[in-house]
Design a protein around this motif. Structure first.
Motif, short mmCIF file in Angstrom:
data_model
loop_
_atom_site.label_atom_id
_atom_site.label_comp_id
_atom_site.label_asym_id
_atom_site.label_seq_id
_atom_site.Cartn_x
_atom_site.Cartn_y
_atom_site.Cartn_z
N ASN A 357 0.85 -1.19 0.00
CA ASN A 357 0.00 0.00 0.00
C ASN A 357 0.88 1.24 0.00
OD1 ASN A 357 -2.43 -1.36 -0.01
ND2 ASN A 357 -2.62 -1.42 2.21
N LEU A 358 0.84 1.97 -1.10
CA LEU A 358 1.71 3.14 -1.26
C LEU A 358 1.11 4.35 -0.56
CD1 LEU A 358 2.72 2.79 -5.03
CD2 LEU A 358 3.91 1.95 -2.99
N ARG A 359 1.96 5.03 0.22
CA ARG A 359 1.56 6.27 0.88
C ARG A 359 2.71 7.27 0.78
NH1 ARG A 359 -0.26 2.20 4.82
NH2 ARG A 359 -2.49 1.84 4.50
N ASP A 360 2.61 8.36 1.51
CA ASP A 360 3.52 9.48 1.31
C ASP A 360 4.94 9.26 1.84
OD1 ASP A 360 1.52 10.90 0.08
OD2 ASP A 360 0.96 12.05 1.87
N SER A 361 5.16 8.24 2.65
CA SER A 361 6.47 8.09 3.29
C SER A 361 7.56 7.56 2.36
CB SER A 361 6.37 7.14 4.49
OG SER A 361 6.17 5.81 4.05
N SER A 362 7.17 7.09 1.17
CA SER A 362 8.19 6.49 0.29
C SER A 362 8.20 7.08 -1.11
CB SER A 362 7.97 4.98 0.18
OG SER A 362 6.76 4.69 -0.49
N VAL A 363 7.25 7.94 -1.42
CA VAL A 363 7.17 8.52 -2.76
C VAL A 363 7.23 10.04 -2.64
CG1 VAL A 363 5.82 8.69 -4.87
CG2 VAL A 363 5.75 6.58 -3.53
#
Length: 369
Positions: A357-363
């Motif tokens: 689940n992509l969120r703001d901490s890696s992108v």
């Protein structure tokens, strides 16, 4: 933010929970509760109806009136016979396992079987006590177990489970070593090694060439994550030496000092992406980074594992999410199949794939690129 809204599988678990609680649900009420559109809820209800987990009616849904077509009836249609009862022993009822149990209960309801739940702990003696109580009550025809399989006495524990008088299936566990006894045990678990590979490859795709991994010290999941780590690093030609086995969640004494040491090592070795297992540890790292003025993900990208509370961080943490409810559902379906078909059914071992689940901490946000 839309990331904070339940994803499809989360919404559907919630719908089933509401249905069990009230006996029927309305599309309008669910849309308001889940903060999604009514067409989205209708699609969820249609998907659950197709799997036999509910019965779709005009404007909502009710409890299932019959088994899903094509599934083997679990004694439901045999006059004078009681429904099958499956015992389930899990090591925790407050983290990770509630979703596994929720999936098991949903499958049991759909298949017309009863589920007897017992909470244990990460302790072999307590596991044996809870399992023995279910057996001694004489009410269960099969057992779903998540025993402690590390430390001393693992071989004895596996032999003891294999000798139980009812069929057993291990859940989120597998025997660590091959033995004639262990080779006969069935299991269903998340493919955690693949989940870790997904996290490494995600960071690699976003330009990170020095990545670190922080693993919980005592979790049964850690061994699988380590295998995925070394495999992914080897295939991507990344260094794999930054592997720390320390708990750093907020309740761990001295966690700030431990995190400080990890981040100092990150700076010295040029690590720009960090994978942390599990969620509470990742939140603790994120909080420390924010306090120190380290920007996430601009200075260091962060990925968690488990996805239980990762969305609560600021910024919300990208996380690998094992399909916990699916593991519970598959475990019940496997057990019912085994009980109905008996020795004619071949043994099964099932890996359930996680998701990232992509969120703001890696992108990084566009303005930061």
């Amino acid at each position: 933010m839309t990331e904070d809204r339940p994803f499809a599988h989360q919404r559907r678990e919630r719908i089933v929970d509401e249905l069990r609680r009230h006996g029927n649900v309305r599309v309008r009420d669910l849309a308001r509760l889940l903060e999604v559109s009514e067409p989205t809820v209708r699609r969820d209800i249609a998907a659950l109806d197709a799997r036999g987990l509910l019965t779709k009616v005009h404007g909502g849904a009710t409890l299932p009136t019959a088994l899903h077509p094509g599934r083997t009836p679990a004694r439901r249609n045999r006059p004078g016979t009681a429904p099958l009862t499956i015992g389930m022993v899990v090591p925790s009822l407050d983290y990770y396992w509630p979703r596994v149990v929720s999936g098991a209960r949903a499958a049991a309801m759909a298949l017309g079987v009863q589920l007897q739940l017992r909470g244990s702990s990460y302790d072999q003696a307590e596991d044996r006590r809870q399992i023995s109580r279910l057996i001694e009550a004489g009410q269960v025809q099969g057992l779903l177990l998540a025993p402690t399989l590390d430390g001393e006495g693992v071989g004895e524990m596996v032999d003891w489970i294999s000798d139980l008088p009812v069929p057993t299936i291990m859940v989120e566990r597998q025997t660590p070593h091959w033995t004639p006894t262990a080779s006969q045990l069935e299991w269903v678990r998340s493919d955690h090694a693949l989940g870790l590979e997904m996290a490494v490859r995600h960071l690699h795709e976003h330009g990170h060439r020095r990545i670190g991994l922080v693993l919980s010290e005592s979790s049964p999941t850690s061994a699988h994550l380590a295998r995925g780590w070394f495999k992914a690093c080897a295939e991507l030609d990344l260094p794999s030496d930054f592997l720390v086995r320390r708990a750093v969640s907020l309740h761990v004494p001295g966690h700030r000092r431990i995190i400080e040491g990890i981040l100092d090592r990150c700076r010295r070795s040029g690590v720009t992406g960090l994978i942390v297992h599990s969620d509470p540890d990742a939140l603790s790292v994120a909080q420390y980074l924010t306090e120190q003025g380290v920007a996430i993900p601009d200075d260091i990208a962060l990925v968690g594992y488990d996805d239980e509370v990762a969305h609560l961080a600021q910024p919300a943490i990208t996380a690998v999410r094992p399909a916990k409810a699916r593991v519970g559902r598959v475990a019940v379906e496997m057990m019912v199949s085994r009980l109905v078909e008996g020795r004619h059914r071949p043994g099964q071992r099932v890996l359930v794939l996680p998701e990232l689940n992509l969120r703001d901490s890696s992108v990084k946000r566009p303005e930061s690129l």
